[in-house]
Enzyme design. Structure first.
Site, PDB file in Angstrom:
ATOM      1  N   LYS A   1      93.638 -14.469  43.393  1.00 37.79           N
ATOM      2  CA  LYS A   1      94.522 -13.768  42.463  1.00 37.79           C
ATOM      3  C   LYS A   1      95.767 -14.619  42.279  1.00 37.79           C
ATOM      4  O   LYS A   1      96.435 -14.975  43.255  1.00 37.79           O
ATOM      5  CB  LYS A   1      94.856 -12.389  43.032  1.00 37.79           C
ATOM      6  CG  LYS A   1      95.853 -11.653  42.180  1.00 37.79           C
ATOM      7  CD  LYS A   1      95.903 -10.182  42.537  1.00 37.79           C
ATOM      8  CE  LYS A   1      94.805  -9.433  41.848  1.00 37.79           C
ATOM      9  NZ  LYS A   1      95.001  -8.000  41.765  1.00 37.79           N
TER      10      LYS A   1
ATOM     11  N   ASP B   1      98.798   1.612  45.236  1.00 36.11           N
ATOM     12  CA  ASP B   1      98.189   1.435  43.913  1.00 36.11           C
ATOM     13  C   ASP B   1      96.694   1.732  43.962  1.00 36.11           C
ATOM     14  O   ASP B   1      95.868   0.917  43.574  1.00 36.11           O
ATOM     15  CB  ASP B   1      98.475   0.018  43.389  1.00 36.11           C
ATOM     16  CG  ASP B   1      98.339  -0.054  41.862  1.00 36.11           C
ATOM     17  OD1 ASP B   1      98.247   1.006  41.218  1.00 36.11           O
ATOM     18  OD2 ASP B   1      98.337  -1.177  41.330  1.00 36.11           O
TER      19      ASP B   1
ATOM     20  N   VAL C   1      92.654 -12.960  38.072  1.00 35.21           N
ATOM     21  CA  VAL C   1      91.771 -13.191  39.211  1.00 35.21           C
ATOM     22  C   VAL C   1      90.682 -14.189  38.834  1.00 35.21           C
ATOM     23  O   VAL C   1      90.031 -14.038  37.806  1.00 35.21           O
ATOM     24  CB  VAL C   1      91.121 -11.884  39.692  1.00 35.21           C
ATOM     25  CG1 VAL C   1      90.352 -12.110  40.980  1.00 35.21           C
ATOM     26  CG2 VAL C   1      92.168 -10.801  39.890  1.00 35.21           C
TER      27      VAL C   1
END
Ligand SMILES: *[C@@H]1O[C@H](CO)[C@@H](O)[C@H](O)[C@H]1NC(C)=O
Ligand SMILES: *[C@@H]1O[C@H](CO)[C@@H](O)[C@H](O)[C@H]1NC(C)=O
Ligand SMILES: *[C@@H]1O[C@H](CO)[C@@H](O)[C@H](O)[C@H]1NC(C)=O
Ligand SMILES: *[C@@H]1O[C@H](CO)[C@@H](O)[C@H](O)[C@H]1NC(C)=O
Ligand SMILES: *[C@@H]1O[C@H](CO)[C@@H](O)[C@H](O)[C@H]1NC(C)=O
Ligand SMILES: *[C@@H]1O[C@H](CO)[C@@H](O)[C@H](O)[C@H]1NC(C)=O
Ligand SMILES: *[C@@H]1O[C@H](CO)[C@@H](O)[C@H](O)[C@H]1NC(C)=O
Length: 677
Positions: free
Chosen positions: A381, A478, A366
């Protein structure tokens, strides 16, 4: 949508205040366009927008005042002398000698004149001189930041202090430069000459007659308790005559460069908060302006041939640059509204320079960036995806995810594809990720319980939005502490949603990829390989435990136990409060903590249909519903061994599970676990 409109509105407000000449307030996030009244040989504004009060010349003074008065006679005539004010600025001091220290210091001043040309150097900080020091006719108010300790007549407490001065260089109140931590009990010292930017807030409350001074390094959020809170009536001074606000600095044999990076001021109100990300950068320590000058002289004597060579090199570099920035688009990419131009992202991140890296996660690197046209701050990213299969489907999904808007989500602004790189563009969120605060990497700053509770509530509402309130169900897949980013006000914002899907598309349908992070992966996900809203709830439950315990889900200090096992073991032996993060130092609301721990256990229930929905989770967190009674549902909280068994047989060296370190967690990355394994 609404948020976008508000953002646009705020941005235009910034632009407006950046240049406006409102009579009761102003804000400079840098001084490039500032029209200040400067005085003293040494005062200048550098090309990048720094206000330099003094350079490292010995025995000089420098002044910079806002040109028009901020307090004036008209207030006096109405006899109502409620003139509160508030100001905030960021400063940096670079001493000429790192070891011996520099001098002498600077001050924020309110004065009847916008030129303090009579001020002496050295201990007088350019404010007063030996003949007028101490006289009531000075009508001078100052907060001094003094880096030389003068005992005797000036009564300084040390060589690194902040003081309140009225008409005299002898401070009415002074404290060693420091700031209070979250608990409000302990202070951390600040070395004002360390060259780093330090932010100051000065507030005067004209009703209760209090002067508050707070300062902290720019890397920590504003302390909640001021360093100095001193009762004093400034009104006779403020209504005396037109009064100007500004800065004054001085050097002696000991010298420093004194810089102001940004400044905001407001009469009768709270000064607008400076945008920390737009402030100019300080020169590196050790590079004084005199060495700048030497460099300049060197430059002049460089022979013309060298210049020619440089031009040739530049031309060559320009061509290479053009080549690096070029992209060739496939037809389908042309009509995607969220597509960014590679060139813009390349410029924004200074060519993906390593110094712009702000994080390395499981999916990619990132970078921080500033968009060239709008000046908007972004995080980019960069995902190197070896097989670009499925990217087109993924992009179609991003085009839809790009419309998600929630205050606790990190907004996905767009994407760009070039060769094997997929670039995702997000809002820049300044305070970094939650795990850095929880897992000891920021030991200068303990996240208070109040903030932690607020963060988990925020993340819950973001998940509810993804699961139920958005037009289609979006499973995050996630959720973990390193995907929770903290904004300026330390609200939690969930990042990286939908990214896990990238690894689902276009692959052999007989294998299923499990993507997630060890300790956050629900048991059924390993067995069946299908992520659901309920497996997100499991991960959220783990997050709750991580936040309350201040430990990673698989933390080395727990030996063979997972965090979940440990908490549920402590629950079984009726010692659930033993698991609480010791850094909280017993300052928390016990009912809230108990709720978060039990809710964490409930969300981590091994049976997916026994877990609450996010809507129910929010009802529990808000106290609208009570958690199931311990006796009725003790099995809900007790599922020892559950997670241990999930990961049993998953050997890090096993070819089918690739574990790499992501923060302090193991992380299952791209490789697959076959279904039913
Ligand atoms: C700067 O401010 C002074 C005093 O208010 C004014 O006379 C001058 O015209 C201003 N200059 C610019 C460039 O705005
Ligand atoms: C510092 O400068 C003042 C005038 O600006 C002068 O009177 C004084 O002697 C100087 N002090 C030293 C130590 O050079
Ligand atoms: C003082 O304030 C009044 C009213 O706000 C304003 O009209 C006047 O111009 C100000 N005076 C100066 C010297 O700025
Ligand atoms: C003077 O103060 C009164 C309230 O105390 C307020 O109503 C009035 O507007 C003020 N006048 C001016 C000129 O500010
Ligand atoms: C203002 O205050 C002074 C003393 O505080 C008083 O003598 C005077 O009459 C007052 N003026 C008005 C207009 O209220
Ligand atoms: C602060 O210190 C006082 C006394 O030293 C203590 O009673 C109080 O609990 C402490 N507060 C916090 C938040 O640590
Ligand atoms: C100044 O600090 C005190 C606490 O020390 C606080 O009660 C007060 O509200 C503060 N005042 C302002 C104007 O911020």
């Amino acid at each position: 949508m609404a948020i976008a409109i508000i953002l646009t509105f705020l941005l235009s407000c910034f632009a407006y205040f950046g240049t406006s000449q409102s009579t009761d307030r102003f804000i400079f996030n840098d001084f490039r366009k500032a029209n200040l009244s400067l005085d003293g040989v040494s005062t200048l504004i550098t090309p990048n927008g720094l206000l330099q009060l003094t350079d490292q010349t010995v025995n000089v003074t420098g002044h910079a005042f806002y040109p028009s008065p901020m307090f004036n006679n008209s207030l006096k005539r109405n006899n109502t002398s409620i003139s509160s004010f508030s100001t905030s600025f960021v400063f940096g001091i670079i001493p000429s000698d790192q070891k011996k220290g520099g001098g002498h210091g600077f001050a924020f001043a309110i004065s009847p004149s916008n030129q303090l040309s009579g001020g002496s150097s050295s201990h007088y900080l350019g404010l007063l001189n030996p003949s007028n020091d101490g006289k009531a006719t000075n009508h001078l108010f100052a907060i001094e930041f003094d880096t030389v300790g003068a005992g005797g007549a000036f009564g300084d407490i040390d060589n690194n202090h902040v003081g309140v001065d009225v008409n005299s260089m002898i401070s009415l109140e002074s404290k060693t430069a420091s700031y209070y931590g979250e608990s409000g009990n302990t202070t951390t010292k600040i070395n004002m000459e360390n060259g780093g930017p330090i932010q100051v807030w000065i507030e005067y409350d004209g009703v209760n007659k209090f002067i508050n001074v707070t300062l902290s390094p720019i890397s920590v959020p504003r302390p909640s308790r001021p360093l100095i809170s001193y009762k004093f009536d400034l009104s006779p001074l403020l209504v005396a005559e037109p009064m100007y606000v500004g800065f004054s600095a001085a050097t002696s044999k000991l010298s420093s460069s004194h810089y102001i990076l940004g400044w905001s001021f407001q009469v009768n109100g709270i000064a607008q908060e400076l945008d920390r990300n737009r402030l100019p950068a300080l020169p590196p320590v050790g590079e004084s302006s005199s060495s700048f000058k030497r460099n300049l002289q060197l430059l002049v004597v460089i022979p013309v041939t060298a210049v020619m060579a440089a031009i040739a090199a530049l031309l060559y570099q320009y061509r290479m640059q053009r080549k690096k920035q070029s992209e060739c688009l496939e037809a389908w990419e042309l009509d995607c509204p969220h597509r960014f131009r590679y060139k813009d992202l390349y410029i924004a991140t200074k060519g993906f320079k390593p110094s712009e890296i702000i994080g390395v996660g499981g999916f990619g690197t990132v970078y921080k960036g500033v968009l060239p046209r709008t000046g908007e701050e972004i995080a980019v990213k960069r995902i190197s995806h070896n097989s670009m299969q499925g990217v087109r489907e993924f992009v179609a999904e991003i085009e839809s995810l790009g419309r998600l808007r929630h205050k606790n989500l990190v907004h996905l602004l767009g994407w760009c594809k070039r060769k094997a790189d997929l670039l995702l563009v997000y809002d820049f969120v300044p305070n970094g990720s939650l795990d850095a605060f929880l897992l000891n990497r920021r030991d200068d700053f303990v996240l208070s319980w109040e903030r932690r509770f607020n963060i988990v509530k925020g993340i819950a509402s973001a998940l509810l939005y993804l699961h139920q309130d958005w037009e289609q169900v979006v499973v995050h897949r996630d959720i973990k502490a390193s995907n929770v980013l903290l904004d300026v006000d330390m609200n939690g914002r969930l990042g990286d949603f939908g990214l896990a899907r990238l690894y689902d598309h276009g692959d052999n349908p007989r294998t299923t990829h499990v993507v997630g992070t060890l300790g956050y992966i629900a048991p059924e996900l390993v067995r069946i390989g299908k992520a659901t809203a309920s497996s997100d709830v499991f991960a959220y439950g783990t997050l709750l435990l991580v936040v309350a315990c201040g430990k990673g889900p698989i933390d080395p200090v727990l030996g063979h136990l997972t965090l979940l096992d440990w908490v549920s073991e402590c629950y079984r032996s009726d010692q659930i409060m033993d698991v609480v993060d010791p850094k909280l130092n017993s300052s928390y609301v016990i009912e809230e903590l108990d709720l978060v721990l039990k809710l964490g256990l409930l969300c981590c229930h091994p049976k997916s249909d026994s877990r609450p929905s996010m809507r129910q989770v929010i009802r529990y967190l808000n106290g609208d519903d009570l958690l199931p009674n311990d006796d009725d549902a003790s099995d809900a909280y007790l599922h020892l061994d559950s997670v241990k068994s999930i990961y049993r047989g998953m050997d890090p060296k096993n070819e089918s599970t690739q574990l790499s370190q992501d923060s302090s967690y193991g992380r299952i990355s791209t490789n697959s676990l076959e279904a039913g394994r």
